[in-house]
Enzyme design. Structure first.
Site, PDB file in Angstrom:
ATOM      1  N   LYS A  30       0.845  -1.204   0.000  1.00 29.02           N
ATOM      2  CA  LYS A  30       0.000   0.000   0.000  1.00 29.02           C
ATOM      3  C   LYS A  30       0.879   1.251   0.000  1.00 29.02           C
ATOM      4  O   LYS A  30       2.088   1.161   0.232  1.00 29.02           O
ATOM      5  CB  LYS A  30      -0.933  -0.021   1.205  1.00 29.02           C
ATOM      6  CG  LYS A  30      -0.214   0.021   2.542  1.00 29.02           C
ATOM      7  CD  LYS A  30      -1.143  -0.366   3.674  1.00 29.02           C
ATOM      8  CE  LYS A  30      -0.404  -0.271   4.999  1.00 29.02           C
ATOM      9  NZ  LYS A  30      -1.149  -0.882   6.104  1.00 29.02           N
ATOM     10  N   ARG A  82     -10.510  -0.208  14.782  1.00 31.60           N
ATOM     11  CA  ARG A  82     -10.385   0.540  13.535  1.00 31.60           C
ATOM     12  C   ARG A  82     -11.345  -0.100  12.536  1.00 31.60           C
ATOM     13  O   ARG A  82     -12.442   0.401  12.336  1.00 31.60           O
ATOM     14  CB  ARG A  82      -8.928   0.514  13.055  1.00 31.60           C
ATOM     15  CG  ARG A  82      -8.650   1.495  11.946  1.00 31.60           C
ATOM     16  CD  ARG A  82      -7.180   1.584  11.587  1.00 31.60           C
ATOM     17  NE  ARG A  82      -6.638   0.349  11.024  1.00 31.60           N
ATOM     18  CZ  ARG A  82      -5.378   0.226  10.588  1.00 31.60           C
ATOM     19  NH1 ARG A  82      -4.544   1.253  10.670  1.00 31.60           N
ATOM     20  NH2 ARG A  82      -4.948  -0.909  10.080  1.00 31.60           N
ATOM     21  N   TYR A 120      15.991  29.743   9.164  1.00 26.71           N
ATOM     22  CA  TYR A 120      14.869  30.460   9.758  1.00 26.71           C
ATOM     23  C   TYR A 120      14.900  30.367  11.282  1.00 26.71           C
ATOM     24  O   TYR A 120      15.273  29.338  11.837  1.00 26.71           O
ATOM     25  CB  TYR A 120      13.541  29.872   9.276  1.00 26.71           C
ATOM     26  CG  TYR A 120      13.258  30.127   7.820  1.00 26.71           C
ATOM     27  CD1 TYR A 120      13.061  31.429   7.344  1.00 26.71           C
ATOM     28  CD2 TYR A 120      13.173  29.075   6.919  1.00 26.71           C
ATOM     29  CE1 TYR A 120      12.802  31.666   6.003  1.00 26.71           C
ATOM     30  CE2 TYR A 120      12.905  29.303   5.580  1.00 26.71           C
ATOM     31  CZ  TYR A 120      12.723  30.604   5.130  1.00 26.71           C
ATOM     32  OH  TYR A 120      12.454  30.832   3.810  1.00 26.71           O
ATOM     33  N   MET A 128      12.082  24.447   3.378  1.00 24.77           N
ATOM     34  CA  MET A 128      11.298  23.725   2.376  1.00 24.77           C
ATOM     35  C   MET A 128      12.194  22.976   1.389  1.00 24.77           C
ATOM     36  O   MET A 128      11.922  21.834   1.033  1.00 24.77           O
ATOM     37  CB  MET A 128      10.398  24.708   1.628  1.00 24.77           C
ATOM     38  CG  MET A 128       9.436  24.030   0.665  1.00 24.77           C
ATOM     39  SD  MET A 128       8.469  25.207  -0.304  1.00 24.77           S
ATOM     40  CE  MET A 128       7.392  25.896   0.928  1.00 24.77           C
TER      41      MET A 128
HETATM   42  C1  LIG Z   1      -0.265  -1.841   6.772  1.00 25.88           C
HETATM   43  C2  LIG Z   1      -0.808  -3.131   7.213  1.00 25.88           C
HETATM   44  C3  LIG Z   1       0.026  -4.232   7.433  1.00 25.88           C
HETATM   45  C4  LIG Z   1       1.536  -4.138   7.374  1.00 25.88           C
HETATM   46  O1  LIG Z   1       2.027  -3.584   8.571  1.00 25.88           O
HETATM   47  P1  LIG Z   1       3.608  -3.386   8.837  1.00 25.88           P
HETATM   48  O2  LIG Z   1       3.672  -2.853  10.214  1.00 25.88           O
HETATM   49  O3  LIG Z   1       4.087  -2.410   7.814  1.00 25.88           O
HETATM   50  O4  LIG Z   1       4.226  -4.717   8.680  1.00 25.88           O
HETATM   51  C5  LIG Z   1      -0.569  -5.451   7.728  1.00 25.88           C
HETATM   52  N1  LIG Z   1      -1.907  -5.557   7.823  1.00 25.88           N
HETATM   53  C6  LIG Z   1      -2.728  -4.519   7.651  1.00 25.88           C
HETATM   54  C7  LIG Z   1      -4.200  -4.709   7.787  1.00 25.88           C
HETATM   55  C8  LIG Z   1      -2.218  -3.272   7.356  1.00 25.88           C
HETATM   56  O5  LIG Z   1      -3.045  -2.232   7.191  1.00 25.88           O
END
Ligand SMILES: *Cc1c(COP(=O)(O)O)cnc(C)c1O
Length: 358
Positions: free
Chosen positions: A34, A129, A251, A299
């Site tokens: 992802k 979640r 800055y 930046m």
């Molecule tokens: C992002 C995610 C993972 C991977 O988690 P890591 O900590 O990067 O290994 C696994 N399962 C779900 C449902 C996730 O959203």
């Protein structure tokens, strides 16, 4: 072109996958790609981890790219369907779907599919979640079993504290209690759980961060886990300033020189994904030596101490993170995690990714 680049070492990615497979033993590996493969570029990363049993992402659009890159194993949409139409795309692309809310169940019930779909029923075991409450699981499984659109069910959950001292015990117990009566495939482990809790491996593991050579733990380094960093964020020194004791840099005046100093200006700033909150003292690698950042990140630029790095000059190479500096160290000095820093690189349109092998 600015000298700023993110080198992506695809053989390191392949290496990390092999390591994950070794740790996972007989569990299948669902590589989590992802967020544009945590900032590393989706399609190229797919090619480097072709031998994974599955890939997890969020959207149909990503799944199309993954299939186009030639990946034929399992693809899982981690948040499942966002619309009722998505299910026909999922069918066409032969995707697996997370099922985590009632609306998605409705989509699944209302569709008429030619080829039934594999679903991953997500159970909320305490993270609060995504997922169904444990007491609905029996009812849901019964219904999914009777649904002609469903070809298989995997039971899954996600841990809130696999990387912390609380661990996974409470959530895993809860998961086992509700799922023990079924002889179904199951999937619970992220990178932290995979590394630390063999009892969480089950049928599928879902590693993300460790594939990219960073650590999910605050107190265990990536090096200790034996993973290799995949991304190297590099740039160059574009200016040098000799400043006097009492002068400030950049800055504000949150850094005041305690003595006369030689300062390097590096072409990389928060507009590129380097964290603005990186403290003075954050490690950075300049011209073959580790030194530190000073002052507030701008930046487009940041500042480094060259007082003890006399060979560094305009044009000298700088590594913000990579083989010499772990992204986790930069994250620690910035009040965040390596995940965010890596993702921010692809969110920035200013850092070209350059793929290398080895
Ligand atoms: C992002 C995610 C993972 C991977 O988690 P890591 O900590 O990067 O290994 C696994 N399962 C779900 C449902 C996730 O959203």
């Amino acid at each position: 072109m600015r000298p700023l680049k993110a080198y992506i070492n695809l053989s390191a990615l392949t290496f990390n996958l092999q390591l994950v497979k070794k740790i996972a033993k007989n569990s299948k590996v669902m590589a989590v790609l992802k967020a544009n493969a945590y900032g590393h570029g989706l399609e190229e990363s797919v090619k480097a981890i072709k031998s994974a049993d599955g890939i997890a992402i969020l959207t149909i659009e990503e799944a199309i790219k993954i299939r186009k890159a030639g990946f034929e194993n399992t693809i899982l949409l981690l948040e499942g369907l966002f619309t009722g139409e998505d299910i026909y795309e999922a069918e066409k692309l032969n995707l697996n779907l997370v099922l985590h809310n009632d609306l998605q169940i409705e989509y699944l019930n209302q569709a008429t599919l030619k080829t039934p779909i594999n679903v991953h029923l997500k159970i909320n075991t305490g993270m609060n979640r995504l997922g169904f409450p444990p007491d609905q699981v029996d009812y849901l499984i019964e219904n999914l079993n009777a649904n002609p659109n469903v070809s298989g069910i995997t039971l899954m959950t996600h841990f809130a504290t696999a990387d912390e001292k609380e661990g996974i015990e409470k959530q895993l117990n809860c998961f086992n209690q509700v799922t023990n009566n079924y002889n179904l495939s199951s999937s619970v482990a992220n990178s932290a759980a995979l590394c630390k809790f063999p009892e969480a491996r089950l049928d599928w593991v879902r590693p993300g961060i460790m594939l990219y050579g960073a650590s999910p733990f605050e107190d265990i380094s990536a090096k200790k886990l034996d993973v290799k960093p995949v991304m190297s964020l590099v740039s160059k020194i574009i200016a040098i300033q000799d400043i006097k004791k009492g002068q400030s840099v950049g800055y504000g005046d949150n850094f005041i020189a305690k003595e006369d100093m030689r300062i390097g200006i590096v072409a990389c700033g928060y507009g590129d994904g380097y964290p603005r909150h990186a403290k003075t003292g954050t490690p950075i690698f300049v011209h073959q030596k580790i030194t530190t950042t000073i002052g507030r990140v701008s930046m487009d630029m940041l500042y480094v101490d060259l007082s003890r790095n006399t060979e560094a000059k305009i044009g000298s190479k700088v590594e913000m993170w990579g083989n010499h500096i772990s992204v986790d160290e930069v994250a620690k000095n910035s009040g965040t995690v390596g995940y965010e820093l890596l993702c921010n690189i692809s969110a920035s349109t200013r850092v070209p990714l350059e793929y290398i092998d080895g």
